[in-house]
Design a protein around this motif. Structure first.
Motif, PDB file in Angstrom:
ATOM      1  N   ARG A  24     -14.419  14.202  24.943  1.00  0.00           N
ATOM      2  CA  ARG A  24     -15.300  14.536  23.822  1.00  0.00           C
ATOM      3  C   ARG A  24     -14.547  14.388  22.492  1.00  0.00           C
ATOM      4  NH1 ARG A  24     -20.342  13.894  22.951  1.00  0.00           N
ATOM      5  NH2 ARG A  24     -20.363  14.125  25.204  1.00  0.00           N
ATOM      6  N   HIS A  27     -14.297  10.777  21.631  1.00  0.00           N
ATOM      7  CA  HIS A  27     -15.584  10.299  21.110  1.00  0.00           C
ATOM      8  C   HIS A  27     -15.743  10.711  19.641  1.00  0.00           C
ATOM      9  CE1 HIS A  27     -19.893  10.051  20.368  1.00  0.00           C
ATOM     10  NE2 HIS A  27     -19.955  11.361  20.269  1.00  0.00           N
ATOM     11  N   HIS A  59     -20.193  16.881  14.369  1.00  0.00           N
ATOM     12  CA  HIS A  59     -21.543  16.636  14.902  1.00  0.00           C
ATOM     13  C   HIS A  59     -21.729  17.154  16.332  1.00  0.00           C
ATOM     14  CE1 HIS A  59     -19.983  13.042  17.012  1.00  0.00           C
ATOM     15  NE2 HIS A  59     -21.121  13.003  17.669  1.00  0.00           N
ATOM     16  N   ASP A  60     -20.658  17.123  17.131  1.00  0.00           N
ATOM     17  CA  ASP A  60     -20.769  17.561  18.536  1.00  0.00           C
ATOM     18  C   ASP A  60     -19.951  18.830  18.808  1.00  0.00           C
ATOM     19  OD1 ASP A  60     -22.568  15.726  19.594  1.00  0.00           O
ATOM     20  OD2 ASP A  60     -21.018  14.320  20.261  1.00  0.00           O
ATOM     21  N   HIS A 120     -28.555  14.065  14.207  1.00  0.00           N
ATOM     22  CA  HIS A 120     -27.752  12.989  14.807  1.00  0.00           C
ATOM     23  C   HIS A 120     -28.251  12.571  16.193  1.00  0.00           C
ATOM     24  CE1 HIS A 120     -25.356  15.925  17.262  1.00  0.00           C
ATOM     25  NE2 HIS A 120     -25.166  14.883  18.040  1.00  0.00           N
ATOM     26  N   ASP A 138     -22.601   7.380  16.041  1.00  0.00           N
ATOM     27  CA  ASP A 138     -22.602   8.132  17.306  1.00  0.00           C
ATOM     28  C   ASP A 138     -23.025   7.225  18.477  1.00  0.00           C
ATOM     29  OD1 ASP A 138     -22.448  10.465  18.916  1.00  0.00           O
ATOM     30  OD2 ASP A 138     -24.585  10.866  18.645  1.00  0.00           O
ATOM     31  N   ARG A 144     -17.608   4.143  23.377  1.00  0.00           N
ATOM     32  CA  ARG A 144     -18.802   4.045  24.238  1.00  0.00           C
ATOM     33  C   ARG A 144     -18.774   2.756  25.048  1.00  0.00           C
ATOM     34  NH1 ARG A 144     -22.037   8.707  23.878  1.00  0.00           N
ATOM     35  NH2 ARG A 144     -22.767   9.164  21.784  1.00  0.00           N
TER      36      ARG A 144
HETATM   37 FE    FE Z   1     -21.790  12.442  19.675  1.00  0.00          FE
END
Ligand code: FE
Ligand code: DGI
Ligand code: FE
Length: 212
Positions: A24, A27, A59-60, A120, A138, A144
């Protein structure tokens, strides 16, 4: 004026590495890089870069909380979920992250950061440039490997947006975003999942304003 120092952003990166899984955290840092790259094309000033960095880094921030914990965070922060939202659990972290920023990172709780984080996952009608860039970053960050993400990343960059006029570039961004929403919506339909009204509104707004 939104001007968190480089040290503040470094501190945030360190916190992210410490508190989230390596995957995470990787990312999130990749989203920051991609958001900055996109920012050079669409919002090329120092303040915008800081808005994008802060939004990407946060954002996460609640993404690794499980379903029950998300609901507890919603209760704690006074977030009321509609019946549709209750059935779209993967969208909850965007809401809880927004409230966590307000509560725990007041120095970073700029309106542009908050709305980019809040939207997002779903997008919404008439998105700001920061909302669009964080949504796309994102989706296509370099970490990704999901086929749709790889395809969208190529679609965006292979068109060489850096060589376009600003008008062409804006159209290109919206075109790529429509494809992103179409891919997300198709995937949700295939899974029999609830489509958040903001996801539909985001797609419809872009499609209906395409040639205006
Ligand atoms: Fe994300
Ligand atoms: O948090 P990330 O994994 O980095 O990415 P994200 O915040 O875009 O979340 C993606 C997930 O959210 C993906 O599994 C699809 C889901 N999602 C996106 N839009 C909707 C949605 N789920 C529902 N039910 N409805 C939506 O409109
Ligand atoms: Fe997310």
């Amino acid at each position: 004026m939104f001007n968190p120092t480089d040290e503040r952003l470094d501190e945030l990166r360190e916190q992210i590495r410490q508190s989230l899984t390596p995957k995470r955290a990787g990312h999130i840092l990749a989203v920051e890089d991609m958001a900055v790259r996109l920012g050079k094309l669409y919002a090329d000033d120092d303040e915008s870069e800081r808005v994008l960095r802060a939004a990407a880094l946060l954002h996460d921030v609640t993404k690794e909380k499980k379903g029950e914990e998300q609901l507890a965070l919603c209760r704690e922060h006074g977030i009321t979920l509609t019946a549709e939202e209750l059935c779209a659990p993967k969208t909850h972290h965007a809401r809880t992250a927004t409230e966590k920023i307000r509560a725990d990172y007041p120095d970073l709780a700029d309106g542009r950061v908050l709305s980019a984080v809040r939207y997002h996952t779903t997008g919404r009608a008439d998105m700001s440039i920061y909302e669009k860039l964080i949504f796309l970053a994102d989706y296509i960050d370099d970490s990704r490997t999901f086929p749709d993400c790889v395809r969208l990343r190529s679609l965006f960059w292979d068109a060489e947006p850096e060589k376009m006029t600003q008008e062409e570039r804006n159209t290109h961004l919206d075109t790529v975003l429509i494809i992103a929403f179409d891919m997300t919506i198709s995937g949700l339909v295939e899974d029999g999942a609830v489509i958040h009204p903001d996801t539909i509104a985001a797609r419809n707004y872009l499609v209906s304003h395409k040639n205006i």
